[in-house]
Design a protein around this motif. Sequence first.
Motif, mmCIF file in Angstrom:
data_model
loop_
_atom_site.group_PDB
_atom_site.id
_atom_site.type_symbol
_atom_site.label_atom_id
_atom_site.label_comp_id
_atom_site.label_asym_id
_atom_site.label_seq_id
_atom_site.Cartn_x
_atom_site.Cartn_y
_atom_site.Cartn_z
ATOM 1 N N PHE A 42 32.398 5.017 39.514
ATOM 2 C CA PHE A 42 31.617 3.772 39.622
ATOM 3 C C PHE A 42 30.529 3.657 38.553
ATOM 4 O O PHE A 42 30.466 2.684 37.797
ATOM 5 C CB PHE A 42 31.007 3.699 41.030
ATOM 6 N N GLU A 84 31.908 3.887 34.730
ATOM 7 C CA GLU A 84 32.677 2.702 34.326
ATOM 8 C C GLU A 84 31.773 1.478 34.191
ATOM 9 O O GLU A 84 31.964 0.642 33.304
ATOM 10 C CB GLU A 84 33.814 2.437 35.315
ATOM 11 N N MET A 85 30.805 1.389 35.079
ATOM 12 C CA MET A 85 29.826 0.297 34.987
ATOM 13 C C MET A 85 29.076 0.394 33.657
ATOM 14 O O MET A 85 28.952 -0.586 32.914
ATOM 15 C CB MET A 85 28.876 0.412 36.180
ATOM 16 N N GLU A 91 30.036 1.928 30.925
ATOM 17 C CA GLU A 91 30.968 1.641 29.834
ATOM 18 C C GLU A 91 31.078 0.134 29.621
ATOM 19 O O GLU A 91 31.064 -0.352 28.490
ATOM 20 C CB GLU A 91 32.353 2.195 30.201
ATOM 21 N N GLY A 92 31.196 -0.585 30.717
ATOM 22 C CA GLY A 92 31.282 -2.044 30.633
ATOM 23 C C GLY A 92 30.044 -2.645 29.994
ATOM 24 O O GLY A 92 30.130 -3.524 29.137
ATOM 25 N N GLU A 108 29.970 -1.793 26.258
ATOM 26 C CA GLU A 108 30.992 -2.588 25.559
ATOM 27 C C GLU A 108 30.552 -4.046 25.410
ATOM 28 O O GLU A 108 30.851 -4.698 24.413
ATOM 29 C CB GLU A 108 32.309 -2.576 26.350
ATOM 30 N N ALA A 109 29.875 -4.555 26.438
ATOM 31 C CA ALA A 109 29.511 -5.978 26.448
ATOM 32 C C ALA A 109 28.339 -6.280 25.520
ATOM 33 O O ALA A 109 28.249 -7.381 24.980
ATOM 34 C CB ALA A 109 29.179 -6.424 27.871
ATOM 35 N N HIS A 110 27.450 -5.327 25.342
ATOM 36 C CA HIS A 110 26.202 -5.620 24.630
ATOM 37 C C HIS A 110 25.874 -4.590 23.557
ATOM 38 O O HIS A 110 24.763 -4.049 23.532
ATOM 39 C CB HIS A 110 25.056 -5.724 25.647
ATOM 40 N N LEU A 132 20.999 -2.877 39.752
ATOM 41 C CA LEU A 132 20.952 -3.795 38.594
ATOM 42 C C LEU A 132 20.315 -5.130 38.960
ATOM 43 O O LEU A 132 20.596 -5.634 40.045
ATOM 44 C CB LEU A 132 22.372 -4.041 38.069
ATOM 45 N N PRO A 133 19.475 -5.662 38.058
ATOM 46 C CA PRO A 133 19.178 -5.224 36.696
ATOM 47 C C PRO A 133 18.281 -3.994 36.567
ATOM 48 O O PRO A 133 18.142 -3.518 35.439
ATOM 49 C CB PRO A 133 18.516 -6.447 36.071
ATOM 50 N N ARG A 175 13.823 -10.168 25.636
ATOM 51 C CA ARG A 175 15.271 -10.373 25.525
ATOM 52 C C ARG A 175 16.008 -9.071 25.763
ATOM 53 O O ARG A 175 15.899 -8.124 25.006
ATOM 54 C CB ARG A 175 15.634 -10.918 24.145
ATOM 55 N N PRO A 229 20.050 -7.852 27.757
ATOM 56 C CA PRO A 229 21.284 -8.489 28.237
ATOM 57 C C PRO A 229 21.142 -9.066 29.650
ATOM 58 O O PRO A 229 21.989 -9.851 30.079
ATOM 59 C CB PRO A 229 22.288 -7.330 28.239
ATOM 60 N N PHE A 230 20.095 -8.684 30.369
ATOM 61 C CA PHE A 230 19.943 -9.123 31.757
ATOM 62 C C PHE A 230 18.768 -10.075 31.966
ATOM 63 O O PHE A 230 18.609 -10.626 33.051
ATOM 64 C CB PHE A 230 19.761 -7.915 32.676
ATOM 65 N N GLU A 236 16.126 -12.886 29.799
ATOM 66 C CA GLU A 236 15.579 -13.502 28.595
ATOM 67 C C GLU A 236 14.454 -14.433 29.009
ATOM 68 O O GLU A 236 14.533 -15.124 30.022
ATOM 69 C CB GLU A 236 16.664 -14.302 27.842
#
Lengths: 335, 335
Positions: free
Chosen positions: B11, B14-15, B17-18, B21-23, B57-58, B324, B326-327, B329
Motif C-alpha cells: 500500500f 505503491e502509493m 510510486e504513484g 510518477e505523477a509529480h 494525505l495530504p 505550491r 502537488p496537493f 496551491e
Amino acid sequence: MKKFINKPENFVDEMLEGILEAHPDQLTFCGNSKRNIVRTKCKDKVGLVTGGGSGHLPLFMGYVGDGLLDGTAVGGVFQSPSAEQILEITKHIDNKKGVVYIYGNYSGDIMNFEMAAEMAEMENIKTAQVIGNDDVASAPKGEEQKRRGVAGIFYLYKCAGAAAEEGANLEEVTRIANKAKASVRTMGVALSPCIIPEVGKASFSIGDDEMEIGMGIHGEPGIKRTKLQEADQIVDQMVEPILRDLSLEQNEEVSILVNGLGATPKEELYIVYRRISKILKEKNITVFNVYAGEFATSMEMTGFSISICKLDTELKRLLSKNARTPFFEQIDLNE
Amino acid sequence: MKKFINKPENFVDEMLEGILEAHPDQLTFCGNSKRNIVRTKCKDKVGLVTGGGSGHLPLFMGYVGDGLLDGTAVGGVFQSPSAEQILEITKHIDNKKGVVYIYGNYSGDIMNFEMAAEMAEMENIKTAQVIGNDDVASAPKGEEQKRRGVAGIFYLYKCAGAAAEEGANLEEVTRIANKAKASVRTMGVALSPCIIPEVGKASFSIGDDEMEIGMGIHGEPGIKRTKLQEADQIVDQMVEPILRDLSLEQNEEVSILVNGLGATPKEELYIVYRRISKILKEKNITVFNVYAGEFATSMEMTGFSISICKLDTELKRLLSKNARTPFFEQIDLNE
C-alpha cells in the motif's frame, strides 16, 4: 443516513450559505436566488456559464473564478437548475461579448439551458452551447451524443476558461471548448452508493465484496458488476476502452485526471495512477500533467474515475494557465 | 475491506510510486529509501522537514513544495518513520543554514526526530524542533504538552514555510512556527472508522446512529460518544472549547480550517462552516480566510475537524504567501 447536516430539506441552501460566507471575495449570487452563483468581480470578456445538480462538489460552483467560469446555476441534489436561473446569470455576466454554456449531457440540463438560450436571444444576448459527454461507459462509439458528462468536463472548463480570460471571442472560446470535448474520455468505477439527504436511503445496493465498472455519478448503472478486484486489474479495464475510444497513438501527449467520487482516499488514487503511468509508458504515450483529487463527486460515494485528455500545443498552453477559485488553484509555471 | 489497492503490504510503497510518477518536477526521494521525500529542486534557505505515518494525505508529503516544506520522512500506515530516514533527508536538504523539524506530538515521532537531531548535530547540522499539539480534545488546558497534533499543523507549515522562503534564519523560522503553534487549536468528530490495509478490519466500532466528538486521526478515543446530532449542534460543541482555550476576544482575527477526515463530502464541510461563521459573527470575531477540504485525513474515515488560528499582522502576511505543492496551491493576491 450518517451525514453532518441539519434538516435534509435545507441541505443545498445551507451548503451554499456556507460557501458564500466563506469566500465573499470570490463568489456571490445574482438575481432572485442564492442558487445563482457568480464571480464577485465580473470581467470584461466572453462569459462562461455552467450548471447542474448539487451533490457533486467541486462541480459545479467550484469552477467559478479566475481563469475558469463566470457563473453556475445550482439545482437541488441531482436535479437540474431552472431556465430562469440560467437566464438571470447570463444577463448578470454578459458584457455584450456573448456567453458560452458548458454543461453535462443530461436531459433536464439540456432542456433548461436550451430554454435559457432562447430567452437570452430575445434579450439580444448571443449564446453558444457545448455539452460534455466524456463517459465512454454510457454508450458505444458512434453514439457519443448519448454519453453522459462526468469529470472530464473539467478540461472543457479549464481550456475554454483560459481562452476567455485571454480575450478570445465567442466563436474562439466555443471552438476551444469543443476541441477539449473531442479530446477527453472518462470511465468510472464505484464500490458504494451515496444517499440523497431528502430521500434518506441509498439509491442502489451493492454487495460488500462487489464493484461496478462504468457507474455514473448519480449511480446510473455501469457496464459490469463483479467481485472486487485488485487496483491494477480494475485500472486495466478502465484505461483500455478509453485509449481505444480516443485512438491514441505512440508519442502523443495527454493529461490525466484521477478523480475521487467522494469517499476514496487520495492514497488509493495514487495507487491507481501508478498503474495508469505504467500502461502509458508501455505504449510510449507521454503524460503532460496529472490531476489527482476530487473534481466531480457523488457526495460520499466510494469510487473513482479516470479521464484522459489528448493534448496539442494549444490545449497544453491553455491547460497550464493560472486559475483561482475557492476550490481549485493552479499556478502557471511559465509566467 | 473495500479499497482500491493491490497487496495490502504494498500500500505505502505503491502509493509513493504513484505520487513520484505523477509529480516528478516537484517531488523526488533521497538516500536509501523511496520513503524519503524531498523537493526536486532544493532551495538555498533554512530547511523544513516533517514526517509521520502514512494514511493521512495530504499529510505529510502533500506539504513539500514551494512556500512550504523541503522534505518528509514517510512511515508505514499510522507508523513513525525512522531516525535514519529523517537524518538522510536532513543531510540532503541542509544548506548550512540549519533545519527545523515540525511534526505532531506522538511518542514514536518524537523519539525518532530527537535521535535524528542528535545524529545531525554530530554532522554539524544545526536543527530546531517544533511539535504540533493543537487537539484540544486530547488533554485539558494546562497539560498542552500531552495534546496530539492534528490538522492545525497546517498553519505551522504554512507560516514557517513562507518565512523560510523569504530568507528568515533558523531562529526566526523557529519563532514563527512556535507562534503559529501557540495560536491554533483543533477539535474533531468522527462517524465511522477507517481500516489499515494490512490489518484488514476497522480499529474500532461505532453504532450506525452514533458519533464521537474529540476522536483522534488514528481513531484515538474522543471525549464524548452520543447519538448523531444535527450539524449545528455538533459544531457548537466543537467551537466553544476551542474559543475558550484560545481565549479569543472581540475584534480579533482568525483563519478557519474545516478539514474532512476522508469520506465527508465538501457539501457537509460548508454546512459546518456556515455555523462556525454564525458563532464568530455573534462574538465579533473576524474571519480572515477559510480553508475547507481535506488537509489531514484518516483514509476513509467519516468525520471532520475544525481548526481556528488566531492571527496578527505577521501571521496574516505569511499565511497569504504563494505556495505550491502537488496537493496544495495558493496564490497570493497581494503580489
